[in-house]
Write a protein that holds these residues in place. Structure first.
Motif, PDB file in Angstrom:
ATOM      1  N   LEU A 148       0.823  -1.212   0.000  1.00 13.96           N
ATOM      2  CA  LEU A 148       0.000   0.000   0.000  1.00 13.96           C
ATOM      3  C   LEU A 148       0.854   1.257   0.000  1.00 13.96           C
ATOM      4  CD1 LEU A 148      -2.807  -1.057   2.501  1.00 13.96           C
ATOM      5  CD2 LEU A 148      -3.016  -0.766   0.033  1.00 13.96           C
ATOM      6  N   ARG A 149       2.041   1.166   0.570  1.00  8.39           N
ATOM      7  CA  ARG A 149       2.910   2.340   0.627  1.00  8.39           C
ATOM      8  C   ARG A 149       3.552   2.655  -0.716  1.00  8.39           C
ATOM      9  NH1 ARG A 149       8.647   2.906   3.793  1.00  8.39           N
ATOM     10  NH2 ARG A 149       8.835   5.179   3.639  1.00  8.39           N
ATOM     11  N   HIS A 150       4.018   1.623  -1.407  1.00 11.82           N
ATOM     12  CA  HIS A 150       4.787   1.855  -2.635  1.00 11.82           C
ATOM     13  C   HIS A 150       4.014   1.529  -3.917  1.00 11.82           C
ATOM     14  CE1 HIS A 150       8.058   2.314   0.162  1.00 11.82           C
ATOM     15  NE2 HIS A 150       8.056   1.036   0.494  1.00 11.82           N
ATOM     16  N   ARG A 151       3.035   0.657  -3.834  1.00  9.01           N
ATOM     17  CA  ARG A 151       2.162   0.303  -4.954  1.00  9.01           C
ATOM     18  C   ARG A 151       2.919  -0.175  -6.208  1.00  9.01           C
ATOM     19  NH1 ARG A 151      -2.784   1.868  -3.515  1.00  9.01           N
ATOM     20  NH2 ARG A 151      -3.571   1.277  -5.566  1.00  9.01           N
ATOM     21  N   PRO A 152       3.910  -1.056  -6.076  1.00 14.02           N
ATOM     22  CA  PRO A 152       4.617  -1.521  -7.277  1.00 14.02           C
ATOM     23  C   PRO A 152       3.787  -2.513  -8.087  1.00 14.02           C
ATOM     24  CG  PRO A 152       5.392  -2.727  -5.369  1.00 14.02           C
ATOM     25  CD  PRO A 152       4.436  -1.682  -4.846  1.00 14.02           C
ATOM     26  N   VAL A 153       3.936  -2.465  -9.395  1.00 12.26           N
ATOM     27  CA  VAL A 153       3.347  -3.457 -10.295  1.00 12.26           C
ATOM     28  C   VAL A 153       4.407  -3.833 -11.329  1.00 12.26           C
ATOM     29  CG1 VAL A 153       0.993  -2.590  -9.984  1.00 12.26           C
ATOM     30  CG2 VAL A 153       2.375  -1.748 -11.901  1.00 12.26           C
ATOM     31  N   GLY A 154       4.127  -4.890 -12.060  1.00  9.77           N
ATOM     32  CA  GLY A 154       5.096  -5.337 -13.060  1.00  9.77           C
ATOM     33  C   GLY A 154       4.418  -5.707 -14.367  1.00  9.77           C
ATOM     34  N   LEU A 155       4.314  -4.752 -15.270  1.00 13.21           N
ATOM     35  CA  LEU A 155       3.779  -5.033 -16.600  1.00 13.21           C
ATOM     36  C   LEU A 155       4.903  -5.596 -17.460  1.00 13.21           C
ATOM     37  CD1 LEU A 155       1.122  -4.462 -18.394  1.00 13.21           C
ATOM     38  CD2 LEU A 155       2.535  -2.664 -19.395  1.00 13.21           C
ATOM     39  N   GLY A 156       4.649  -6.727 -18.102  1.00 13.58           N
ATOM     40  CA  GLY A 156       5.652  -7.346 -18.955  1.00 13.58           C
ATOM     41  C   GLY A 156       5.115  -7.677 -20.329  1.00 13.58           C
ATOM     42  N   VAL A 157       5.848  -8.529 -21.046  1.00 14.94           N
ATOM     43  CA  VAL A 157       5.446  -8.923 -22.395  1.00 14.94           C
ATOM     44  C   VAL A 157       5.579 -10.429 -22.553  1.00 14.94           C
ATOM     45  CG1 VAL A 157       6.114  -6.732 -23.443  1.00 14.94           C
ATOM     46  CG2 VAL A 157       7.773  -8.594 -23.338  1.00 14.94           C
ATOM     47  N   MET A 158       4.849 -10.951 -23.502  1.00 13.72           N
ATOM     48  CA  MET A 158       5.016 -12.342 -23.911  1.00 13.72           C
ATOM     49  C   MET A 158       4.810 -12.414 -25.424  1.00 13.72           C
ATOM     50  SD  MET A 158       1.516 -13.974 -22.348  1.00 13.72           S
ATOM     51  CE  MET A 158      -0.079 -13.178 -22.547  1.00 13.72           C
ATOM     52  N   GLY A 159       5.260 -13.510 -26.007  1.00 11.48           N
ATOM     53  CA  GLY A 159       5.106 -13.689 -27.448  1.00 11.48           C
ATOM     54  C   GLY A 159       6.103 -12.918 -28.285  1.00 11.48           C
ATOM     55  N   PHE A 160       7.264 -12.594 -27.697  1.00 13.02           N
ATOM     56  CA  PHE A 160       8.244 -11.802 -28.450  1.00 13.02           C
ATOM     57  C   PHE A 160       8.669 -12.502 -29.732  1.00 13.02           C
ATOM     58  CE2 PHE A 160      12.702 -10.668 -29.367  1.00 13.02           C
ATOM     59  CZ  PHE A 160      12.547  -9.314 -29.593  1.00 13.02           C
ATOM     60  N   ASN A 161       8.954 -13.801 -29.654  1.00 11.45           N
ATOM     61  CA  ASN A 161       9.404 -14.498 -30.870  1.00 11.45           C
ATOM     62  C   ASN A 161       8.278 -14.585 -31.891  1.00 11.45           C
ATOM     63  OD1 ASN A 161      11.197 -15.773 -32.557  1.00 11.45           O
ATOM     64  ND2 ASN A 161      11.422 -17.589 -31.326  1.00 11.45           N
ATOM     65  N   ASP A 162       7.029 -14.758 -31.441  1.00 14.18           N
ATOM     66  CA  ASP A 162       5.902 -14.754 -32.382  1.00 14.18           C
ATOM     67  C   ASP A 162       5.807 -13.416 -33.105  1.00 14.18           C
ATOM     68  OD1 ASP A 162       5.365 -17.281 -31.553  1.00 14.18           O
ATOM     69  OD2 ASP A 162       3.438 -16.845 -30.619  1.00 14.18           O
ATOM     70  N   ALA A 163       6.061 -12.337 -32.372  1.00 16.77           N
ATOM     71  CA  ALA A 163       6.051 -11.018 -33.005  1.00 16.77           C
ATOM     72  C   ALA A 163       7.124 -10.931 -34.094  1.00 16.77           C
ATOM     73  CB  ALA A 163       6.254  -9.929 -31.961  1.00 16.77           C
ATOM     74  N   LEU A 164       8.303 -11.497 -33.822  1.00 12.43           N
ATOM     75  CA  LEU A 164       9.356 -11.508 -34.832  1.00 12.43           C
ATOM     76  C   LEU A 164       8.929 -12.303 -36.060  1.00 12.43           C
ATOM     77  CD1 LEU A 164      12.603 -12.029 -32.697  1.00 12.43           C
ATOM     78  CD2 LEU A 164      11.687  -9.896 -33.634  1.00 12.43           C
ATOM     79  N   TYR A 165       8.233 -13.427 -35.859  1.00 17.52           N
ATOM     80  CA  TYR A 165       7.736 -14.195 -36.998  1.00 17.52           C
ATOM     81  C   TYR A 165       6.808 -13.333 -37.854  1.00 17.52           C
ATOM     82  CZ  TYR A 165       9.401 -18.478 -34.687  1.00 17.52           C
ATOM     83  OH  TYR A 165      10.162 -19.452 -34.109  1.00 17.52           O
ATOM     84  N   LYS A 166       5.939 -12.589 -37.200  1.00 13.97           N
ATOM     85  CA  LYS A 166       5.016 -11.739 -37.952  1.00 13.97           C
ATOM     86  C   LYS A 166       5.743 -10.642 -38.709  1.00 13.97           C
ATOM     87  CE  LYS A 166       0.560 -12.198 -35.656  1.00 13.97           C
ATOM     88  NZ  LYS A 166      -0.614 -11.448 -35.156  1.00 13.97           N
ATOM     89  N   LEU A 167       6.843 -10.198 -38.136  1.00 15.19           N
ATOM     90  CA  LEU A 167       7.642  -9.153 -38.781  1.00 15.19           C
ATOM     91  C   LEU A 167       8.621  -9.713 -39.806  1.00 15.19           C
ATOM     92  CD1 LEU A 167       8.480  -7.079 -35.581  1.00 15.19           C
ATOM     93  CD2 LEU A 167       6.878  -6.425 -37.390  1.00 15.19           C
TER      94      LEU A 167
END
Length: 984
Positions: free
Chosen positions: A661-680
């Motif tokens: 409650l004091r610091h309120r950290p969150v962690g937004l990340g990613v997935m599917g990086f290699n799939d994105a490369l395939y599309k590109l």
């Protein structure tokens, strides 16, 4: 030749003496027959499965081909018994609870067992005779068409009633499942399934036959994975609706769309009545939410994703699942919207994001949102103090946090080392290792709500007196009382140690009760104080210390990492010098998966982080560009969801609640990086891939920081904001300069260029004036299970193999690279031979001559990519991230020199942490034939795949570095182990 039994192919006729000997071992084999399994004969008759019949028939076949001498008979009986065990294991591996198998399947396995064993003469006779009998049956049927009337199949419903098989319904069911899935053939599925039906078949077996018929075709046509998921869902619908008293219609997927609103209302009320969900969910406008459910999205799951949800995520009552996919996503969304003003509107917004797969919350959030104990946080970081009350209090905290599905990172550095003075008893300490053993056993005893194994990682700084024994905790040799086989371990390495390694200088180990402030110091302050303590030791004022060459310890670190996969190497100074929260504390460790870097303080602050991941390939446009507008929209909603977790979350430990409650950290990340490369159309091992890692993470960083600042405008900044780097207008990209200044430019080689596509100056001004809602915003987690659910590649991982079998807690699943298959189809290269080639070459396209070089470059597997590229891409991402990333490193032919260069490169490149080291052995098991359904398997003890349990020694790669050990030629970490605690 004659027919010996109902379960094997007719075999060559032996002499009476041979027949007498053939029975040896049959009684023993019969005793091992799995209970409840039956065999469907060609005429539809069902008989008990009897392994002894297989044994006798195989023995006769051997003796007929090889002759019947006494010596031959002895060998034959042993061989037949061994092969029979293989056949039984193969045909019953998915039948532990009973079921049926077709006689053709049994015979296929007999044939395969003979071929694998190199018994080619017997196998050839077996194959020829099967073909001969098949021709005879076909001729007989053609000559007597009237006698070939189809048997009437009755289905036994759950209430015991026998009803005729509804051929129209199952054809419609299969037709719907194959709709919009190119390359799939409903008639083939129906023919294969009908072959396995028998009169009186239970309803659940009928559904299973359809699903398995589609599943068996996945390796040849990847789109069958979606067909299999849809057919599996038919059984799930029946199970859930029956429990709610709504099963009379037995709806197909199309019919379910109209039923979803009524089902959803019944489900929420029933689940609340059974205390499976929070009764507050009943106060939502359920009619409005039910109408918002998008039944079409049920068809977007692949088989692995659907089975995983069914086995581990859907709410159940006495093992009966009552939750369907869209209700599942809405239940999660309702929990996250619980404290919103317009909670229905927000719940629908959150539901639409989750069910689209554009973003997925972490496993604890999916498990527990909307339930009576909404423990939604993924990671907890704790510090263990140097006294018995504190040590066992920390272990108790581990148990409480683990109970509700939290992954743990423990900082053990404050605990005094071996030989440390104990004032209360005037004795000497046994060091930190015995307490680590207790923590290990606690993780085993208190699993995560019965849903997955307890998960903990112990961290120790590299100057600690017990570091050398700490390095050996995961070894399979030595005193087992000083081993932690179930707990992960990680090195918390200060920059000064790597400098000493590069300078070939000495390194001093201390016990922390004599050097208490080292633990909280970083950068130049640490170096100054450490050198002062070294002088104190030289002058006799510190007694419990040890001095060794830094390179000697470094080699041992790399050696143990290579041999056991542990301890991971993580870097203390980058985590602290770039921390936005360095004004209020110190980062003493990372978490279970090395992506969280938050402050901890014994008895005062347990750091907590709430995770979720953006599905990167879902944000690539058809013309091969990053869809920034869609990405911004996704992140705005995702950050609101993550922030909502903090108030709504259930905290089993008060210090965790206070910290969160004091610091309120969150962690937004990613997935599917290699799939994105395939599309590109970008190979992973390329400069363009590194540039895309940079650009995509810049976009995510920009929109994430902006979203958190916008939330601060709406809801207020977090309470410890003043004095943070944020309050000074120092964003993550700017904090790289702080690290460079402290370390020296000669020890940092991190690219800090901007793309020019984002207005960073305006964002700095907004954060400085408006503030920010969350002390930390970004972290890239492994995403193993949520990537399975959404059907994309894990996290930032390169593709493991293009064709393999994945084992997890839900079973074994064929995984095929759909992008590769589609490219090969377009080139006219996808055929049966290509499937076999991919099996033979462990999913690699590199040795297959007819595949063009462009395709080979694009579809390199993880062990075919230079590990330095992974580090380079990680370095480009790291500059944008305020926390860290779970970065696995792959090395196909490891050596001491290569490991030394790789991990020095990781440190010089500014990485905060590294995760597992995955290494490949020098040899692979020779493949004599690939005509079966075996694929190289990823999982525990997997044949020809990967394993965390060493079995076969490979040549020592370098003097001073331990030999690699592997299973089937490959040794990597347990991250893909079916019981792996870190990635589920």
């Amino acid at each position: 030749m004659h027919t010996d039994s109902s379960q094997t192919q007719p075999t060559p006729t032996p002499s009476p003496a041979q027949s007498h000997g053939a029975g040896a071992g049959a009684a023993e084999l019969a005793a091992t027959a799995p209970g409840g399994i039956r065999v469907i004969r060609r005429n539809g008759k069902v008989t008990n499965f009897e392994p002894g019949k297989i044994n006798r028939a195989m023995t006769k076949a051997f003796l007929a081909v090889e002759g019947g001498s006494a010596a031959a008979s002895s060998r034959v009986r042993e061989t037949a018994a061994a092969l029979t065990e293989q056949v039984v294991a193969a045909v019953t591996r998915n039948q532990s609870g009973g079921g049926t198998i077709h006689i053709e399947d049994v015979q296929d396995q007999v044939e395969l067992a003979l071929m694998r064993a190199g018994e080619h003469k017997v196998a050839r006779a077996y194959v020829l005779y099967r073909e001969e009998r098949a021709r005879e049956r076909a001729a007989e049927k053609a000559a007597n068409p009237d006698s070939a009337t189809a048997a009437v199949i009755h289905v036994k419903r759950d209430d015991g009633a026998l009803v005729p098989l509804d051929d129209t319904r199952i054809r419609r069911l299969v037709g719907e499942a194959c709709e919009d899935q190119s390359g799939t053939k409903p008639d083939e599925i129906l023919a294969a399934a009908l072959r396995d039906l028998y009169d009186g078949i239970p309803e659940h077996e009928l559904s299973q036959a359809l699903t398995l018929a589609a599943r068996a075709r996945i390796e040849k046509e990847p789109n069958y994975t979606y067909v299999s998921a849809r057919l599996l869902l038919d059984a799930l619908r029946h199970e859930a609706l029956k429990f709610l008293g709504m099963a009379e219609t037995r709806p197909t997927a199309e019919e379910m769309k109209a039923l979803y609103p009524a089902y959803f209302r019944e489900y929420i009320h029933k689940a609340a009545e059974l205390e499976l969900v929070d009764s507050k969910l009943c106060l939502f406008d359920l009619d409005r939410l039910g109408k918002a459910l998008l039944g079409d999205r049920d068809g977007n799951f692949d088989y692995l994703g659907m089975q995983t949800l069914y086995d581990r995520y859907f709410i159940h009552s006495n093992k009966t699942r009552i939750e369907l996919p869209q209700a599942f996503f809405m239940r999660v969304a309702m929990g996250l919207a619980m404290n919103e003003i317009d909670r229905e509107a927000r719940a629908i917004e959150f539901y639409e994001l989750l069910s689209s797969f554009d973003f997925m919350s972490s496993t604890p959030t999916l498990f527990n949102s909307g339930t009576l104990r909404p423990q939604l946080s993924s990671c907890y970081l704790t510090q263990v103090p140097d006294d018995l009350d504190g040590i066992f209090g920390a272990i108790k905290d581990n148990a409480l946090l683990s109970k509700f599905a939290g992954g743990l990172g423990n900082d053990w550095t404050p605990v005094r080392g071996m030989g440390g003075y104990i004032k209360g008893t005037n004795g000497k300490s046994n060091g930190v290792v015995p307490f680590l053993k207790v923590a290990n056993d606690t993780a085993v005893a208190v699993n995560q709500g019965g849903k997955r194994k307890g998960a903990v990682c112990g961290y120790l700084e590299t100057w600690h007196r017990d570091i050398e024994e700490f390095l050996e905790l995961r070894k399979n040799t030595g005193d087992d009382r000083r081993r932690t086989h179930d707990m992960n371990t990680a090195n918390w390495v200060p920059d000064l140690f790597l400098k000493r390694v590069m300078q070939n200088a000495q390194w001093t180990l201390f016990s922390p009760e004599e050097t208490p402030d080292l633990h909280d110091l970083v950068g130049s302050a640490f170096e100054t104080r450490y050198e002062w303590y070294e002088k104190e030791a030289d002058e006799g004022r510190i007694g419990n210390y040890r001095r060794i060459p830094a390179t000697q310890l470094w080699r041992k670190m790399l050696s143990m990492l290579f041999e056991t996969g542990h301890p991971w190497i993580t870097f203390k100074d980058p985590c602290n010098l770039r921390s936005p929260q360095q004004h209020v504390g110190v980062v003493h460790s990372s978490n279970l998966c090395t992506e969280i870097t938050l402050n901890t303080k014994a008895n005062q602050e347990i750091a907590v982080c709430n995770l979720g991941s953006v599905n990167l390939p879902a944000h690539i446009t058809p013309d091969g560009k990053l869809d920034k507008a869609k990405l911004e929209k996704t992140i705005n909603t995702a950050m609101r969801m993550l922030d909502n977790v903090i108030e709504y979350n259930y905290y089993s430990v008060a210090t965790a609640r206070n910290s969160n409650l004091r610091h309120r950290p969150v962690g937004l990340g990613v997935m599917g990086f290699n799939d994105a490369l395939y599309k590109l159309r970008v190979p992973y091992e390329s400069d363009d891939a590194v540039r895309f890692a940079d650009y995509s993470m810049e976009a995510i960083s920009y929109y994430t920081i902006k979203a958190s600042s916008d939330l601060a405008f709406e809801r207020g900044r977090y309470s410890s904001y003043e004095g943070s780097l944020w309050s000074q207008g120092v964003l993550p990209i700017d904090s790289v300069g702080i690290l460079a200044e402290a370390r020296g430019n000669e020890y940092l080689q991190q690219d800090v260029a901007l793309s020019g596509a984002f207005d960073w100056d305006s964002l700095r001004q907004q954060v400085r004036t408006v503030g920010i809602r969350n002390s930390n915003c970004m972290a890239i987690a492994p995403t193993a299970t949520i990537a399975n659910i959404t059907g994309v590649s894990q996290s930032i991982e390169p593709t493991y193999q293009n064709l393999y079998v994945k084992s997890n807690l839900s079973g074994e699943f064929t995984v095929v690279n759909e992008y590769l298959v589609n490219d090969l189809k377009a080139l006219g290269l996808w055929d049966e031979v290509m499937v076999h080639d991919l099996k033979y070459f462990d999913g690699s396209v590199q040795p297959i001559d007819r595949i063009p070089d462009e395709i080979k470059q694009l579809y390199k597997c993880a062990f075919e990519i230079d590990a330095k590229v992974l580090v380079d891409a990680g370095s480009r991402r790291q500059k944008w991230i305020d926390q860290a990333q779970s970065l696995n490193l792959y090395m196909s032919q490891p050596s001491g020199k290569k490991l030394d260069e790789l991990y020095k490169h990781a440190w010089l490149s500014g990485l905060k942490t590294t995760y597992y080291l995955r290494t490949m052995g020098a040899t692979h098991a020779e493949k004599t034939t690939i005509t079966d359904n075996r694929l190289n398997k990823v999982g525990s003890g997997a044949e020809g795949g990967v394993s965390a349990r060493p079995a076969v020694a490979a040549p020592s790669p370098e003097p001073g570095l331990s030999a690699a050990t592997d299973v089937g030629g490959a040794k990597v970490c347990s991250i893909l182990d079916p019981e792996c605690e870190a990635c589920q």
